[in-house]
Scaffold this motif. Structure first.
Motif, PDB file in Angstrom:
ATOM      1  N   GLU A   1      -2.232  -5.205 -18.468  1.00  0.00           N
ATOM      2  CA  GLU A   1      -0.960  -5.088 -17.761  1.00  0.00           C
ATOM      3  C   GLU A   1       0.190  -5.570 -18.634  1.00  0.00           C
ATOM      4  OE1 GLU A   1       1.310  -4.022 -14.412  1.00  0.00           O
ATOM      5  OE2 GLU A   1      -0.806  -3.699 -14.783  1.00  0.00           O
ATOM      6  N   GLN A   2       1.311  -4.867 -18.575  1.00  0.00           N
ATOM      7  CA  GLN A   2       2.513  -5.296 -19.288  1.00  0.00           C
ATOM      8  C   GLN A   2       3.173  -6.420 -18.495  1.00  0.00           C
ATOM      9  OE1 GLN A   2       4.079  -4.393 -22.391  1.00  0.00           O
ATOM     10  NE2 GLN A   2       5.012  -6.321 -21.760  1.00  0.00           N
ATOM     11  N   ALA A   3       3.480  -7.507 -19.174  1.00  0.00           N
ATOM     12  CA  ALA A   3       4.178  -8.632 -18.558  1.00  0.00           C
ATOM     13  C   ALA A   3       5.629  -8.633 -19.017  1.00  0.00           C
ATOM     14  CB  ALA A   3       3.485  -9.933 -18.933  1.00  0.00           C
ATOM     15  N   TRP A   4       6.473  -9.237 -18.201  1.00  0.00           N
ATOM     16  CA  TRP A   4       7.909  -9.311 -18.472  1.00  0.00           C
ATOM     17  C   TRP A   4       8.391 -10.713 -18.174  1.00  0.00           C
ATOM     18  CZ3 TRP A   4      10.542  -4.871 -20.064  1.00  0.00           C
ATOM     19  CH2 TRP A   4       9.797  -3.682 -19.997  1.00  0.00           C
ATOM     20  N   LYS A   5       9.453 -11.129 -18.889  1.00  0.00           N
ATOM     21  CA  LYS A   5      10.034 -12.459 -18.690  1.00  0.00           C
ATOM     22  C   LYS A   5      11.547 -12.372 -18.660  1.00  0.00           C
ATOM     23  CE  LYS A   5      10.283 -15.484 -22.168  1.00  0.00           C
ATOM     24  NZ  LYS A   5       9.846 -16.511 -23.137  1.00  0.00           N
TER      25      LYS A   5
ATOM     26  N   GLU B   1      14.578  -4.016 -16.878  1.00  0.00           N
ATOM     27  CA  GLU B   1      15.399  -4.366 -18.042  1.00  0.00           C
ATOM     28  C   GLU B   1      16.854  -4.701 -17.692  1.00  0.00           C
ATOM     29  OE1 GLU B   1      14.378  -0.995 -20.457  1.00  0.00           O
ATOM     30  OE2 GLU B   1      12.884  -2.157 -21.585  1.00  0.00           O
ATOM     31  N   PRO B   2      17.532  -3.969 -16.820  1.00  0.00           N
ATOM     32  CA  PRO B   2      18.923  -4.329 -16.488  1.00  0.00           C
ATOM     33  C   PRO B   2      19.064  -5.713 -15.834  1.00  0.00           C
ATOM     34  CG  PRO B   2      18.472  -2.079 -15.811  1.00  0.00           C
ATOM     35  CD  PRO B   2      17.158  -2.685 -16.207  1.00  0.00           C
ATOM     36  N   PHE B   3      17.983  -6.235 -15.297  1.00  0.00           N
ATOM     37  CA  PHE B   3      18.000  -7.571 -14.708  1.00  0.00           C
ATOM     38  C   PHE B   3      17.733  -8.657 -15.756  1.00  0.00           C
ATOM     39  CE2 PHE B   3      16.848  -4.873 -11.061  1.00  0.00           C
ATOM     40  CZ  PHE B   3      17.846  -5.249 -10.170  1.00  0.00           C
ATOM     41  N   GLY B   4      17.574  -8.253 -17.021  1.00  0.00           N
ATOM     42  CA  GLY B   4      17.381  -9.219 -18.098  1.00  0.00           C
ATOM     43  C   GLY B   4      15.939  -9.508 -18.449  1.00  0.00           C
ATOM     44  N   PHE B   5      15.006  -8.713 -17.952  1.00  0.00           N
ATOM     45  CA  PHE B   5      13.595  -8.916 -18.276  1.00  0.00           C
ATOM     46  C   PHE B   5      13.257  -8.248 -19.606  1.00  0.00           C
ATOM     47  CE2 PHE B   5      13.584  -9.809 -13.780  1.00  0.00           C
ATOM     48  CZ  PHE B   5      12.629 -10.809 -13.656  1.00  0.00           C
ATOM     49  N   VAL B   6      12.440  -8.936 -20.403  1.00  0.00           N
ATOM     50  CA  VAL B   6      11.975  -8.410 -21.685  1.00  0.00           C
ATOM     51  C   VAL B   6      10.449  -8.491 -21.712  1.00  0.00           C
ATOM     52  CG1 VAL B   6      14.094  -9.006 -22.930  1.00  0.00           C
ATOM     53  CG2 VAL B   6      12.199 -10.653 -22.831  1.00  0.00           C
ATOM     54  N   PRO B   7       9.796  -7.586 -22.447  1.00  0.00           N
ATOM     55  CA  PRO B   7       8.335  -7.613 -22.508  1.00  0.00           C
ATOM     56  C   PRO B   7       7.807  -8.883 -23.178  1.00  0.00           C
ATOM     57  CG  PRO B   7       9.203  -5.528 -23.352  1.00  0.00           C
ATOM     58  CD  PRO B   7      10.367  -6.449 -23.178  1.00  0.00           C
TER      59      PRO B   7
ATOM     60  N   LEU C   1       0.830  -1.215   0.000  1.00  0.00           N
ATOM     61  CA  LEU C   1       0.000   0.000   0.000  1.00  0.00           C
ATOM     62  C   LEU C   1       0.861   1.259   0.000  1.00  0.00           C
ATOM     63  CD1 LEU C   1      -2.751  -1.068   2.546  1.00  0.00           C
ATOM     64  CD2 LEU C   1      -3.109  -0.561   0.114  1.00  0.00           C
ATOM     65  N   ALA C   2       1.876   1.300   0.859  1.00  0.00           N
ATOM     66  CA  ALA C   2       2.726   2.487   0.981  1.00  0.00           C
ATOM     67  C   ALA C   2       3.514   2.761  -0.296  1.00  0.00           C
ATOM     68  CB  ALA C   2       3.683   2.335   2.167  1.00  0.00           C
ATOM     69  N   ALA C   3       3.872   1.707  -1.031  1.00  0.00           N
ATOM     70  CA  ALA C   3       4.628   1.871  -2.279  1.00  0.00           C
ATOM     71  C   ALA C   3       3.709   2.196  -3.457  1.00  0.00           C
ATOM     72  CB  ALA C   3       5.430   0.614  -2.580  1.00  0.00           C
ATOM     73  N   GLY C   4       2.407   2.169  -3.231  1.00  0.00           N
ATOM     74  CA  GLY C   4       1.459   2.522  -4.287  1.00  0.00           C
ATOM     75  C   GLY C   4       1.156   1.406  -5.271  1.00  0.00           C
ATOM     76  N   LEU C   5       1.472   0.151  -4.913  1.00  0.00           N
ATOM     77  CA  LEU C   5       1.149  -0.959  -5.811  1.00  0.00           C
ATOM     78  C   LEU C   5      -0.317  -1.353  -5.738  1.00  0.00           C
ATOM     79  CD1 LEU C   5       4.231  -3.332  -5.485  1.00  0.00           C
ATOM     80  CD2 LEU C   5       3.782  -1.563  -7.185  1.00  0.00           C
ATOM     81  N   SER C   6      -0.992  -0.939  -4.690  1.00  0.00           N
ATOM     82  CA  SER C   6      -2.428  -1.147  -4.542  1.00  0.00           C
ATOM     83  C   SER C   6      -2.989   0.033  -3.768  1.00  0.00           C
ATOM     84  CB  SER C   6      -2.723  -2.452  -3.789  1.00  0.00           C
ATOM     85  OG  SER C   6      -4.115  -2.667  -3.686  1.00  0.00           O
TER      86      SER C   6
ATOM     87  N   LYS D   1      13.279 -22.092 -14.934  1.00  0.00           N
ATOM     88  CA  LYS D   1      13.801 -21.794 -16.274  1.00  0.00           C
ATOM     89  C   LYS D   1      13.371 -20.407 -16.736  1.00  0.00           C
ATOM     90  CE  LYS D   1      15.476 -25.912 -16.555  1.00  0.00           C
ATOM     91  NZ  LYS D   1      16.697 -26.046 -15.832  1.00  0.00           N
ATOM     92  N   ARG D   2      12.231 -19.927 -16.193  1.00  0.00           N
ATOM     93  CA  ARG D   2      11.701 -18.619 -16.567  1.00  0.00           C
ATOM     94  C   ARG D   2      11.176 -17.922 -15.315  1.00  0.00           C
ATOM     95  NH1 ARG D   2       9.574 -22.446 -18.827  1.00  0.00           N
ATOM     96  NH2 ARG D   2       7.434 -22.093 -18.182  1.00  0.00           N
ATOM     97  N   LEU D   3      11.312 -16.615 -15.340  1.00  0.00           N
ATOM     98  CA  LEU D   3      10.796 -15.793 -14.257  1.00  0.00           C
ATOM     99  C   LEU D   3       9.964 -14.697 -14.894  1.00  0.00           C
ATOM    100  CD1 LEU D   3      10.960 -15.514 -11.184  1.00  0.00           C
ATOM    101  CD2 LEU D   3      12.963 -14.086 -11.492  1.00  0.00           C
ATOM    102  N   TYR D   4       8.749 -14.516 -14.418  1.00  0.00           N
ATOM    103  CA  TYR D   4       7.817 -13.536 -14.974  1.00  0.00           C
ATOM    104  C   TYR D   4       7.491 -12.470 -13.939  1.00  0.00           C
ATOM    105  CZ  TYR D   4       6.873 -16.990 -18.636  1.00  0.00           C
ATOM    106  OH  TYR D   4       6.994 -17.881 -19.678  1.00  0.00           O
ATOM    107  N   LEU D   5       6.943 -11.371 -14.424  1.00  0.00           N
ATOM    108  CA  LEU D   5       6.388 -10.338 -13.556  1.00  0.00           C
ATOM    109  C   LEU D   5       5.449  -9.464 -14.367  1.00  0.00           C
ATOM    110  CD1 LEU D   5       7.863  -7.274 -14.019  1.00  0.00           C
ATOM    111  CD2 LEU D   5       9.779  -8.569 -13.127  1.00  0.00           C
ATOM    112  N   PHE D   6       4.615  -8.722 -13.667  1.00  0.00           N
ATOM    113  CA  PHE D   6       3.749  -7.716 -14.275  1.00  0.00           C
ATOM    114  C   PHE D   6       4.236  -6.345 -13.834  1.00  0.00           C
ATOM    115  CE2 PHE D   6       0.831 -11.367 -13.920  1.00  0.00           C
ATOM    116  CZ  PHE D   6       0.446 -11.482 -15.238  1.00  0.00           C
ATOM    117  N   SER D   7       4.380  -5.434 -14.789  1.00  0.00           N
ATOM    118  CA  SER D   7       4.760  -4.070 -14.457  1.00  0.00           C
ATOM    119  C   SER D   7       4.531  -3.175 -15.665  1.00  0.00           C
ATOM    120  CB  SER D   7       6.227  -3.987 -14.033  1.00  0.00           C
ATOM    121  OG  SER D   7       6.560  -2.650 -13.745  1.00  0.00           O
ATOM    122  N   SER D   8       3.544  -2.295 -15.565  1.00  0.00           N
ATOM    123  CA  SER D   8       3.285  -1.371 -16.670  1.00  0.00           C
ATOM    124  C   SER D   8       4.177  -0.146 -16.625  1.00  0.00           C
ATOM    125  CB  SER D   8       1.816  -0.932 -16.660  1.00  0.00           C
ATOM    126  OG  SER D   8       1.005  -1.999 -17.072  1.00  0.00           O
ATOM    127  N   GLY D   9       4.620   0.237 -15.429  1.00  0.00           N
ATOM    128  CA  GLY D   9       5.340   1.498 -15.330  1.00  0.00           C
ATOM    129  C   GLY D   9       6.805   1.420 -14.957  1.00  0.00           C
TER     130      GLY D   9
END
Length: 164
Positions: free
Chosen positions: A155-159, A121-127, A31-36, A107-115
């Motif tokens: 939502e934008q997803a990343w892998k 990206e520096p951690f190797g995540f691609v849309p 909540l404090a970080a504004g994710l919800s 083998k894969r790591l995903y996340l959601f992040s639109s902003g």
């Protein structure tokens, strides 16, 4: 309740695995970080998930979680209190989660992040498409929440391919 860490001294950062007693604090951090904007919408849980806490000078200042699947995990709830940012907490939390995912054989790591694409990206995540995440982790709490609340398609997803 979240206290503001004392940032007037040299910061002491500790990364630790979250315990069940940390769950309310995890929700507070989200909540404090504004994710919800509403506590009732937060799906963070320790069932089938692993969370880490970043304590700054002994006070919780950030968290990150992994929803665990078969060969893939979903990185979620990467949160650092606004007053504690730019001190390396986010990077330390991400590195903890990446190390854990590697050790468990993901083998894969995903996340959601639109902003926050420039952060990931520096951690190797691609849309990628949110459909790919849904197919890889159909029972992940965040995927189920996104489907039931209708936000997942927007939502934008990343892998990140692990070991790449």
């Amino acid at each position: 309740m979240i206290l503001a860490p004392d940032t007037s001294t040299t910061p002491h950062i500790t990364i630790r695995q979250a315990k069940l007693s940390d769950l309310d604090t995890i929700h507070d951090l989200i909540l404090a970080a504004g994710l919800s904007t509403e506590r009732s919408a937060i799906t963070a849980t320790l069932e089938g998930c692993t969370y880490w806490m970043a304590d700054l000078n002994g006070i919780p200042a950030g968290c990150i979680g992994l929803e665990l699947g078969q060969g893939a995990s979903l990185l979620r709830s990467a949160s650092v209190l606004p007053a504690s940012r730019r001190r390396g907490l986010g990077r330390a939390l991400v590195m903890s989660a990446l190390t854990y995912a590697t050790l468990r054989g993901d083998k894969r790591l995903y996340l959601f992040s639109s902003g926050a694409g420039p952060f990931w990206e520096p951690f190797g995540f691609v849309p990628v498409s949110s459909a790919e995440v849904s197919a890889a982790l159909p029972s992940a709490p965040q995927v189920l929440s996104g489907q039931s609340r209708g936000w997942i398609e927007r939502e934008q997803a990343w892998k990140r391919v692990m070991g790449a």
